[in-house]
Design a protein around this motif. Structure first.
Motif, mmCIF file in Angstrom:
data_model
loop_
_atom_site.group_PDB
_atom_site.id
_atom_site.type_symbol
_atom_site.label_atom_id
_atom_site.label_comp_id
_atom_site.label_asym_id
_atom_site.label_seq_id
_atom_site.Cartn_x
_atom_site.Cartn_y
_atom_site.Cartn_z
ATOM 1 N N SER A 1 4.081 11.754 0.029
ATOM 2 C CA SER A 1 3.876 12.223 -1.278
ATOM 3 C C SER A 1 4.529 11.886 -2.308
ATOM 4 N N THR A 2 4.165 11.967 -3.715
ATOM 5 C CA THR A 2 4.855 11.477 -4.942
ATOM 6 C C THR A 2 6.362 11.902 -4.910
ATOM 7 N N ASP A 3 6.553 13.329 -4.443
ATOM 8 C CA ASP A 3 8.146 13.726 -4.439
ATOM 9 C C ASP A 3 8.471 13.132 -3.085
ATOM 10 N N GLY A 4 7.878 12.472 -2.264
ATOM 11 C CA GLY A 4 8.685 12.175 -1.188
ATOM 12 C C GLY A 4 8.900 13.221 -0.064
ATOM 13 N N SER A 5 8.422 14.201 -0.061
ATOM 14 C CA SER A 5 8.527 15.546 0.805
ATOM 15 C C SER A 5 7.875 15.510 1.980
ATOM 16 N N ARG A 6 6.674 15.024 2.057
ATOM 17 C CA ARG A 6 6.006 15.083 3.247
ATOM 18 C C ARG A 6 4.879 13.889 3.478
ATOM 19 N N ILE A 7 4.420 13.814 4.680
ATOM 20 C CA ILE A 7 3.535 12.576 4.785
ATOM 21 C C ILE A 7 2.218 13.060 4.464
ATOM 22 N N THR A 8 1.252 12.229 3.783
ATOM 23 C CA THR A 8 0.119 12.596 3.255
ATOM 24 C C THR A 8 -0.798 11.856 3.720
ATOM 25 N N CYS A 9 -0.646 10.821 4.392
ATOM 26 C CA CYS A 9 -1.602 9.954 4.734
ATOM 27 C C CYS A 9 -0.938 8.864 5.839
ATOM 28 N N MET A 10 -1.903 8.158 6.680
ATOM 29 C CA MET A 10 -1.485 7.280 7.620
ATOM 30 C C MET A 10 -2.302 6.112 7.597
ATOM 31 N N ILE A 11 -1.693 4.993 7.490
ATOM 32 C CA ILE A 11 -2.128 3.596 7.523
ATOM 33 C C ILE A 11 -2.117 2.960 8.936
ATOM 34 N N LYS A 12 -3.403 2.566 9.403
ATOM 35 C CA LYS A 12 -3.492 1.816 10.606
ATOM 36 C C LYS A 12 -3.879 0.428 10.576
ATOM 37 N N LEU A 13 -3.269 -0.435 10.838
ATOM 38 C CA LEU A 13 -3.445 -1.724 10.572
ATOM 39 C C LEU A 13 -3.635 -2.415 11.960
ATOM 40 N N SER A 14 -4.742 -2.997 12.250
ATOM 41 C CA SER A 14 -4.941 -3.877 13.444
ATOM 42 C C SER A 14 -5.514 -5.123 13.367
ATOM 43 N N LEU A 15 -4.770 -5.870 14.366
ATOM 44 C CA LEU A 15 -4.902 -7.309 14.398
ATOM 45 C C LEU A 15 -5.541 -7.757 15.599
ATOM 46 N N PHE A 16 -5.977 -9.155 15.404
ATOM 47 C CA PHE A 16 -6.202 -9.792 16.639
ATOM 48 C C PHE A 16 -4.885 -10.405 17.398
ATOM 49 N N VAL B 1 -6.695 -0.831 -2.562
ATOM 50 C CA VAL B 1 -6.682 -1.299 -1.471
ATOM 51 C C VAL B 1 -7.482 -2.892 -1.380
ATOM 52 N N ARG B 2 -8.565 -2.608 -2.018
ATOM 53 C CA ARG B 2 -9.116 -4.127 -2.242
ATOM 54 C C ARG B 2 -8.455 -5.175 -3.209
ATOM 55 N N GLN B 3 -7.904 -4.823 -4.145
ATOM 56 C CA GLN B 3 -6.895 -5.608 -4.962
ATOM 57 C C GLN B 3 -5.900 -5.925 -4.157
ATOM 58 N N ILE B 4 -5.222 -5.169 -3.312
ATOM 59 C CA ILE B 4 -4.073 -5.526 -2.518
ATOM 60 C C ILE B 4 -4.494 -6.793 -1.759
ATOM 61 N N LEU C 1 1.287 1.573 12.623
ATOM 62 C CA LEU C 1 1.259 2.782 11.834
ATOM 63 C C LEU C 1 2.168 2.599 10.729
ATOM 64 N N LYS C 2 1.792 3.135 9.616
ATOM 65 C CA LYS C 2 2.602 3.215 8.304
ATOM 66 C C LYS C 2 2.423 4.388 7.638
ATOM 67 N N PRO C 3 3.388 5.554 7.385
ATOM 68 C CA PRO C 3 3.049 6.638 6.591
ATOM 69 C C PRO C 3 3.132 6.396 5.000
ATOM 70 N N ILE C 4 2.266 7.257 4.274
ATOM 71 C CA ILE C 4 2.200 7.434 2.966
ATOM 72 C C ILE C 4 2.699 8.676 2.850
ATOM 73 N N MET D 1 0.979 -1.338 0.104
ATOM 74 C CA MET D 1 -0.109 0.034 0.013
ATOM 75 C C MET D 1 0.925 1.363 -0.029
ATOM 76 N N ASN D 2 1.851 1.120 0.912
ATOM 77 C CA ASN D 2 2.674 2.423 0.942
ATOM 78 C C ASN D 2 3.490 2.645 -0.340
ATOM 79 N N SER D 3 3.759 1.771 -1.415
ATOM 80 C CA SER D 3 4.480 1.991 -2.520
ATOM 81 C C SER D 3 3.550 2.115 -3.646
ATOM 82 N N ASN D 4 2.032 1.892 -3.476
ATOM 83 C CA ASN D 4 1.399 2.024 -4.536
ATOM 84 C C ASN D 4 1.112 3.323 -5.230
ATOM 85 N N ASP D 5 1.565 3.221 -6.552
ATOM 86 C CA ASP D 5 1.439 4.965 -7.028
ATOM 87 C C ASP D 5 0.130 5.622 -7.060
#
Length: 588
Positions: A182-197, A108-111, A177-180, A81-85
Motif C-alpha cells: 500500500s502507499t503507506d507501506g503497511s500491508r500487501i495489496t497486490c501480488m505480481i506473478k511473472l512467468s518465463l520460458f 503496465v503496458r508503458q513499462i 512472485l513480487k508483492p505490491i 511495477m512495484n515502485s509505480n505510484d
C-alpha cells in the motif's frame, strides 16, 4: 655389446656428415612417436582433468553470468511495477473500479514498452483487496487460479525464482512472485506473478569449439535438479551436493565431482539462487585423445617419409659437391696451389669452396712476395695490441653501469646503455687496420666521458678545444680513452670534486698536436721515472705484464707501430700539479 660399440664407431667416424644428421633425425622422429603415444595413453586422465578445469570452468561461469544478466532484466521490470505510484495508489483503494484497473493496465503496458524482456511467458497482477471478480488485461482474481504456484504464494516465497507447471499441457515455467505494498507501506495489496520460458532463460551458450553446448543443467541452492539435460550418475552427484552442502550460498565454491563416467563442474557464482553444472564425459575426451594420437602419429610418419625423401635427394647433391671441395683440398695438400674456382652455389658449401679457392690464391701470392710476410707480422702484432684495449675498456664500462643499477637511476641507465652500445659497436665495426677519422675517435671519447661523468658526478669536468679542420684527419682507434681513464682513476683519486680534464687538438703544417691534461694529483717522481723508462723500450713484450700503465703503454706502442718516427709522445707531470700528455702524429 661389441657389435653395438662397433656400429657406434662406424656411425661416428665412417658415415658421411649428411647421413649422420639424416639418420639422427629419423631416430628422433621415431622416438617422438613412441614417447607421445605412451605419454598420451598413460596420462589420459591427467590430461582430461587439466583440459576440463582450464576450458570448461570459465565457460560455465560465463554461462551463469549470462543467466543472471537475463534474470536481472526481469527483476528490473518487477521493481518498476512495484515502485509505480499509480499502481500502488489503485490497489490501496478499498474498492477500485474498472477505470482504475484500466489505468493500471496502461501503466503496465508503458513499462513493458520501455523494457520488454526476451522470454516472457505471462505477467499477471492479483489484487488482494476489492472485488474478487474484477478482471482486466493484466489483473486477474486470485481465487480463480489453481496452479501449483499458489503454494509459493501461501508460503510467502517472494522475490525468488521457482519452477512449476501451468495450464492444461503442464507447461514448465520459471516464475517469480513480487508483492505490491500500500502507499503507506503497511500491508500487501497486490501480488505480481511473472512467468518465463525456462528454455529462453537457460538457453545453451556457444562453447569453445563454436557450437552450442548442451552438457549443462541447473540446480538450486539446495542441490535440487531444476532444468536441463540429464546424465548418468546425476543422482549420485545431487546426493553428493545435498549431503555436503545444506544450502549453497552465493559465491561459495562447490567441489568438482568425479564420477565413473564423467566429471561434474559446478559454477562458483549463483544466478538468482541457481547454479550451473557442466558435465564432461570421459568417453568423449578419451575418443578425442585417441583421435589426436592417431593424427599426431600419422603426421609424424608423413613428416618422416618427406624427411627421408628430401634427405636422400639432399644427400646426393651435397655429397657430389663435397667431393669436388675435398679433391681441391687434396691437391693443395700435395703442394699444388694453382686450383680453379668452381660454381657450387651460394650456400655454405659454395661459400666455403669460394673462400678456400680465394685463400689458396692469396697464400700463393704471399709466398711469391717475401716483403708481404713482414707486413703481415707487423699487422698481427698491431691487432694483438688492439685486442688488449677492448677488454680493458669493457671491464671499466660495465663497472659504471653496475654502479648506476645499484642506485636505481633507470632513465640514466638507458642513456648509458645506449652510449655503451655505441662504444662497443664502434670498437668492433671498423676494419682490421684500425684506422678511423679524428671526428669518430672524438665522438667515441665523448661517449666514454659521459659514462664516466655519470659514475663520478661532480668529481671532474671535461673541456675541449678542437680545430675543426682536423676532424677529417686519420688516427688509430681507441687512443684517447686510456689517457682520460688514467686522469679519472689515478689523477682524481681521493679528490671529491673540482677536477678538470682539458682536451685540445691543433693543426700544424704536417702534424697534429693533441694535448690531454688534468689538474689532478699527478705522479710521484719515482713512478714517473719508471713509466718513462718503459716508454723508451722498443719491445712491447718487455712491459706487457705491467698492469698499472698497460693502457698508456698500449697506445704508445700502437702509435709507434703505425706512424714510426713521425710519432712523438711527451708526458710532463709533477706531484700535486696534474699531468700533461702531448701526442704528435702525422696529418693524414
Amino acid at each position: 655389446m661389441k657389435a653395438i660399440t662397433k656400429l657406434w664407431k662406424y656411425y661416428l667416424y665412417d658415415t658421411k656428415l649428411v647421413h649422420k644428421f639424416l639418420s639422427l633425425l629419423v631416430v628422433l622422429l621415431l622416438i617422438e612417436i613412441i614417447v607421445s603415444n605412451f605419454y598420451i595413453r598413460n596420462n589420459a586422465a591427467k590430461l582430461l582433468t587439466k583440459e576440463v578445469r582450464t576450458t570448461s570452468k570459465q565457460f560455465v561461469e560465463q554461462y551463469v553470468d549470462n543467466i543472471e544478466y537475463k534474470l536481472m532484466k526481469f527483476r528490473t521490470l518487477l521493481n518498476s511495477m512495484n515502485s509505480n505510484d499509480k499502481i500502488k495508489e489503485v490497489f490501496s483503494l478499498p474498492n477500485p473500479d474498472m477505470d482504475d484497473y484500466e489505468a493500471v493496465d496502461a501503466e503496465v503496458r508503458q513499462i513493458l514498452n520501455n523494457q520488454f524482456p526476451y522470454g516472457l511467458y505471462d505477467l499477471a497482477l492479483y489484487p488482494l483487496t476489492g472485488s474478487s471478480e474484477s478482471r482486466s488485461i493484466f489483473i486477474r482474481p486470485l481465487d480463480k487460479e489453481n496452479g501449483t504456484w499458489k503454494e509459493q504464494f501461501e508460503n510467502r516465497y517472494f522475490d525468488h525464482y521457482f519452477m512449476h507447471t501451468e495450464g492444461s499441457y503442464n507447461t514448465e515455467l520459471l516464475s517469480i512472485l513480487k508483492p505490491i505494498y500500500s502507499t503507506d507501506g503497511s500491508r500487501i495489496t497486490c501480488m505480481i506473478k511473472l512467468s518465463l520460458f525456462p528454455e529462453k532463460v537457460f538457453k545453451a551458450m556457444k562453447g569453445v569449439d563454436g557450437n552450442y553446448s548442451h552438457q549443462l543443467f541447473i540446480i538450486d541452492n539446495r542441490g535440487n535438479y531444476i532444468y536441463g539435460q540429464t546424465f548418468s550418475e546425476m543422482d549420485e552427484y545431487l546426493h553428493f551436493v545435498r549431503d555436503k552442502y545444506d544450502i549453497i550460498y552465493n559465491g561459495y565454491p562447490v567441489e568438482d565431482y568425479p564420477g565413473k563416467e564423467g566429471i561434474y563442474l559446478t559454477s562458483s557464482n549463483s544466478a538468482s539462487g541457481f547454479r550451473a553444472v557442466y558435465y564432461f564425459a570421459y568417453a568423449s575426451s578419451l575418443e578425442s585423445i585417441d583421435n589426436l594420437n592417431r593424427t599426431l602419429t600419422t603426421g609424424i610418419l608423413i613428416l618422416l617419409f618427406i624427411t627421408i625423401t628430401a634427405g636422400f635427394i639432399l644427400s646426393i647433391s651435397v655429397n657430389k659437391r663435397f667431393v669436388i671441395v675435398l679433391d681441391k683440398i687434396k691437391e693443395v695438400s700435395r703442394g699444388n696451389l694453382k686450383i680453379e674456382p668452381s660454381r657450387l652455389g651460394n650456400d655454405e658449401i659454395g661459400i666455403f669452396d669460394t673462400s678456400f679457392t680465394q685463400m689458396v690464391g692469396q697464400v700463393s701470392q704471399l709466398i711469391e712476395k717475401n716483403y708481404v710476410m713482414e707486413m703481415k707480422k707487423k699487422d698481427a702484432e698491431f691487432m694483438a695490441l688492439q685486442a688488449q684495449i677492448n677488454p680493458h675498456f669493457l671491464f671499466n664500462s660495465l663497472e659504471i653501469i653496475n654502479s648506476l643499477i645499484e642506485v636505481e637511476k633507470y632513465d640514466t641507465a638507458c642513456e648509458v646503455n645506449a652510449r655503451l652500445s655505441a662504444l662497443l659497436r664502434y670498437s668492433i665495426n671498423h676494419n682490421s687496420s684500425g684506422i678511423v677519422t679524428l671526428a669518430e675517435e672524438i665522438n667515441y671519447m665523448n661517449n666514454y666521458v659521459y659514462i664516466q661523468s655519470i659514475r663520478f658526478g661532480s668529481k671532474f669536468t671535461f673541456h675541449t678545444d678542437i680545430d675543426e679542420s682536423c676532424l677529417d684527419c686519420h688516427i688509430i682507434k681507441l687512443v684517447f680513452q686510456p689517457f682520460i681513464e688514467n686522469s679519472i682513476k689515478h689523477g682524481f683519486n681521493g679528490i671529491p670534486s673540482g677536477g678538470s680534464i682539458f682536451f685540445c687538438v691543433k693543426a700544424g703544417e704536417k702534424d697534429l698536436l693533441i694535448t690531454i691534461a688534468d689538474n689532478g694529483k699527478g705522479m710521484e717522481t719515482s713512478e714517473f721515472e719508471k713509466l718513462s723508462a718503459k716508454l723508451e723500450k722498443d719491445d712491447f713484450d718487455d712491459f706487457q705484464d705491467q698492469n698499472e700503465s698497460i693502457g698508456i703503454l698500449n697506445i704508445h706502442y700502437r702509435l709507434k707501430l703505425k706512424f714510426g718516427a713521425a710519432y712523438h709522445l711527451t708526458i710532463t707531470t709533477k706531484e700535486g700539479e696534474g699531468m700533461r700528455t702531448e701526442l704528435i702524429i702525422p696529418r693524414i
